[in-house]
Design an enzyme around this catalytic site. Structure first.
Site, short mmCIF file in Angstrom:
data_model
loop_
_atom_site.label_atom_id
_atom_site.label_comp_id
_atom_site.label_asym_id
_atom_site.label_seq_id
_atom_site.Cartn_x
_atom_site.Cartn_y
_atom_site.Cartn_z
N ARG A 62 -11.60 -2.97 -4.05
CA ARG A 62 -12.87 -2.24 -4.06
C ARG A 62 -13.33 -1.87 -2.65
NH1 ARG A 62 -18.78 -3.88 -5.22
NH2 ARG A 62 -19.65 -1.99 -6.12
N HIS A 66 -14.63 1.79 -1.28
CA HIS A 66 -15.93 2.02 -0.66
C HIS A 66 -15.82 2.43 0.81
CE1 HIS A 66 -19.01 0.28 -3.69
NE2 HIS A 66 -17.94 0.72 -4.32
N GLY A 72 -14.50 8.91 4.96
CA GLY A 72 -13.05 8.69 5.05
C GLY A 72 -12.66 7.24 5.29
N SER A 76 -15.27 2.13 8.62
CA SER A 76 -16.71 2.17 8.96
C SER A 76 -17.48 1.13 8.16
CB SER A 76 -17.28 3.57 8.75
OG SER A 76 -17.10 4.00 7.42
N ASN A 94 -23.33 -1.35 -1.52
CA ASN A 94 -22.50 -2.39 -0.89
C ASN A 94 -23.19 -3.73 -0.74
OD1 ASN A 94 -20.51 -0.43 -0.53
ND2 ASN A 94 -21.18 0.07 1.55
N HIS A 194 -10.87 -1.68 -12.65
CA HIS A 194 -11.80 -2.56 -13.36
C HIS A 194 -11.08 -3.42 -14.40
CE1 HIS A 194 -15.62 0.00 -12.22
NE2 HIS A 194 -15.00 -0.50 -11.17
N THR A 195 -9.79 -3.47 -14.35
CA THR A 195 -9.03 -4.43 -15.16
C THR A 195 -9.09 -5.82 -14.54
OG1 THR A 195 -6.86 -4.93 -16.12
CG2 THR A 195 -6.84 -3.88 -13.96
N ASP A 240 -13.06 -6.80 -17.30
CA ASP A 240 -12.13 -6.81 -18.43
C ASP A 240 -12.22 -8.18 -19.09
OD1 ASP A 240 -9.99 -7.08 -20.17
OD2 ASP A 240 -8.45 -6.72 -18.66
C1 HEM Z 1 -15.66 5.61 -11.08
C2 HEM Z 1 -16.73 5.16 -10.49
C3 HEM Z 1 -16.97 3.70 -10.24
C4 HEM Z 1 -18.14 3.05 -10.44
C5 HEM Z 1 -19.46 3.65 -10.94
C6 HEM Z 1 -17.92 1.68 -10.11
C7 HEM Z 1 -18.90 0.70 -10.16
C8 HEM Z 1 -18.68 -0.64 -9.98
C9 HEM Z 1 -19.68 -1.66 -10.12
C10 HEM Z 1 -21.14 -1.40 -10.49
C11 HEM Z 1 -19.09 -2.85 -9.90
C12 HEM Z 1 -19.75 -4.22 -9.91
C13 HEM Z 1 -20.31 -4.50 -8.52
C14 HEM Z 1 -21.16 -5.74 -8.44
O1 HEM Z 1 -21.37 -6.42 -9.44
O2 HEM Z 1 -21.66 -6.04 -7.34
C15 HEM Z 1 -17.70 -2.58 -9.61
C16 HEM Z 1 -16.77 -3.54 -9.33
C17 HEM Z 1 -15.46 -3.25 -8.99
N1 HEM Z 1 -14.93 -1.99 -8.77
FE1 HEM Z 1 -15.76 -0.26 -9.29
N2 HEM Z 1 -16.64 1.52 -9.70
C18 HEM Z 1 -16.01 2.72 -9.76
C19 HEM Z 1 -14.72 3.01 -9.37
C20 HEM Z 1 -13.87 2.08 -8.79
C21 HEM Z 1 -12.65 2.41 -8.12
C22 HEM Z 1 -12.12 3.81 -7.87
C23 HEM Z 1 -12.10 1.24 -7.72
C24 HEM Z 1 -10.84 0.99 -6.94
C25 HEM Z 1 -9.78 1.73 -7.00
C26 HEM Z 1 -12.99 0.18 -8.17
C27 HEM Z 1 -12.75 -1.16 -8.04
C28 HEM Z 1 -13.63 -2.15 -8.42
C29 HEM Z 1 -13.27 -3.55 -8.46
C30 HEM Z 1 -11.89 -4.12 -8.22
C31 HEM Z 1 -14.44 -4.25 -8.80
C32 HEM Z 1 -14.63 -5.77 -8.89
C33 HEM Z 1 -14.97 -6.28 -7.48
C34 HEM Z 1 -15.14 -7.77 -7.37
O3 HEM Z 1 -15.01 -8.51 -8.33
O4 HEM Z 1 -15.43 -8.20 -6.22
N3 HEM Z 1 -14.06 0.74 -8.79
N4 HEM Z 1 -17.48 -1.23 -9.65
#
Ligand code: HEM
Ligand SMILES: *[C@@H]1O[C@H](CO)[C@@H](O)[C@H](O)[C@H]1NC(C)=O
Ligand SMILES: *[C@@H]1O[C@H](CO)[C@@H](O)[C@H](O)[C@H]1NC(C)=O
Length: 321
Positions: A62, A66, A72, A76, A94, A194-195, A240
């Protein structure tokens, strides 16, 4: 007139050459001569961190996302606040959410021991994301390196809609990704990150309690247990619910059963979403998902890198030199 057009042609040629050279500077072999052990040093730091805490794999993937979506892939996101730096870490998407900074710092210090001043923090993030995916059963890919680090942070930009919002519609998500050169297929594949990983309650609460028909009732009631209508904002739930620790294609199977945790997960499937077909394809074919995820991660890692003599190679990832 002729002089003018000759100059014009030369100018166009040089623009095309410069831009293609800039593109070509990211390469999997960038450090092969200058720091032969860079990638293996990063890998062992990442493995140690994930062995200690499995969730770190998710957090590192993640972080790369970000970083890349805000000005880019230039590290940063790592800069801490100072009198001249407004840290992206404090931007809304963040703050108390992106994690893993200490893992990048540790990897950087290991790399500095073998070749000081050579390997950028932006590359360390990109390599760490790849290593994290591989470690938890996801795809691996030849990660391209050669990025340099920014000398500024972009907090205002991070707050102004470069990153997706947790309640965005499919059109908004597609629009945002397309601005970064990523198509709808990339969006669906990358969302498959998000898996693994977790989300805080306040980011999915409304979806649980709005009695909508696009959420499975049993799933909603399970998730309500640790996410009450009031309080518990920071309580964590796996993105997941079936296989939270392994990088598989279960995320897509969940979506087809209306068990996506975030609004932005579920918008990818159901109610005639244009992405239904891709979700269904990935749910049936794990290796297709893995291949597309790897391709999309490489594309994401190519977003506006600093190369050549732009930016710097930071000595410490959280501060400019
Ligand atoms: C499509 C739009 C996306 C949205 C709206 C989104 C939103 C979020 C949100 C709200 C969380 C939870 C954050 C928290 O509880 O503090 C999250 C977690 C996460 N996101 Fe996304 N996300 C998106 C795309 C992505 C992409 C493109 C990736 C990486 C390729 C990604 C990887 C992750 C991962 C791995 C987590 C878990 C992080 C952890 O457990 O520390 N997400 N995301
Ligand atoms: C959802 O349903 C519950 C139980 O029937 C009800 O108490 C609640 O007010 C409803 N919420 C909304 C937003 O309609
Ligand atoms: C799954 O995708 C791969 C490509 O990665 C393809 O070669 C294979 O035929 C697909 N399998 C099925 C059952 O469609």
């Amino acid at each position: 007139m002729e002089r003018f057009s000759l100059r014009f042609v030369l100018m166009m040629v040089s623009i095309i050459l410069t831009s293609s050279i800039c593109q070509a500077q990211l390469s999997p072999t960038f450090y092969d001569q200058s720091c032969r052990n860079a990638l293996s040093k990063i890998r062992s730091s990442v493995r140690t961190a994930i062995a200690r805490e499995r969730r770190m794999a998710a957090s590192l993937i993640r972080m790369h996302f970000h970083d890349c979506f805000v000005h880019g892939c230039d590290a940063s996101i790592l800069l801490e606040g100072t009198s001249t730096i407004e840290s992206e870490r404090d931007a809304l998407p963040n703050f108390k959410s992106v994690r893993g900074f200490e893992v990048i710092d540790k990897a950087k210090s290991e790399v500095e021991k073998v070749c000081p001043g050579i390997v950028s923090c932006a590359d360390i993030i990109a390599v760490a994301a790849r290593d994290a995916s591989e470690y938890v059963g996801g795809p691996k890919w030849a990660v391209k390196v050669g990025r340099r680090d920014s000398t500024a942070a972009f907090k205002a930009l991070a707050n102004s809609g470069e990153l997706p919002g947790f309640k965005d519609t499919l059109d908004q998500l597609s629009g945002l990704f397309s601005k970064k050169g990523l198509n709808t297929r990339d969006l669906v594949a990358l969302s498959g990150a998000h898996t693994i990983g977790q989300s805080q309650c306040f980011l999915f609460r409304d979806r649980l309690y709005e009695n909508s028909s696009d959420i499975d009732a049993g799933f909603a009631s399970t998730r309500k247990r640790r996410c009450p209508t009031v309080g518990g904002d920071g309580n964590l739930a796996a993105l997941d619910l079936v296989t939270p620790n392994s990088f598989d294609n279960n995320y897509y199977k969940n979506l087809m059963q209306k068990k996506g945790l975030l609004v932005t997960d579920q918008v990818l499937f159901g109610s005639g979403a244009s992405t239904d077909g891709i979700v269904s394809e990935y749910s049936k074919n794990r290796s297709k998902f893995a291949a597309d995820f790897a391709t999309a991660m490489i594309k994401m890692g190519n977003i506006e890198p600093l190369t050549g003599s732009n930016g710097e190679i930071r000595k410490i990832c959280s501060f400019v030199n």
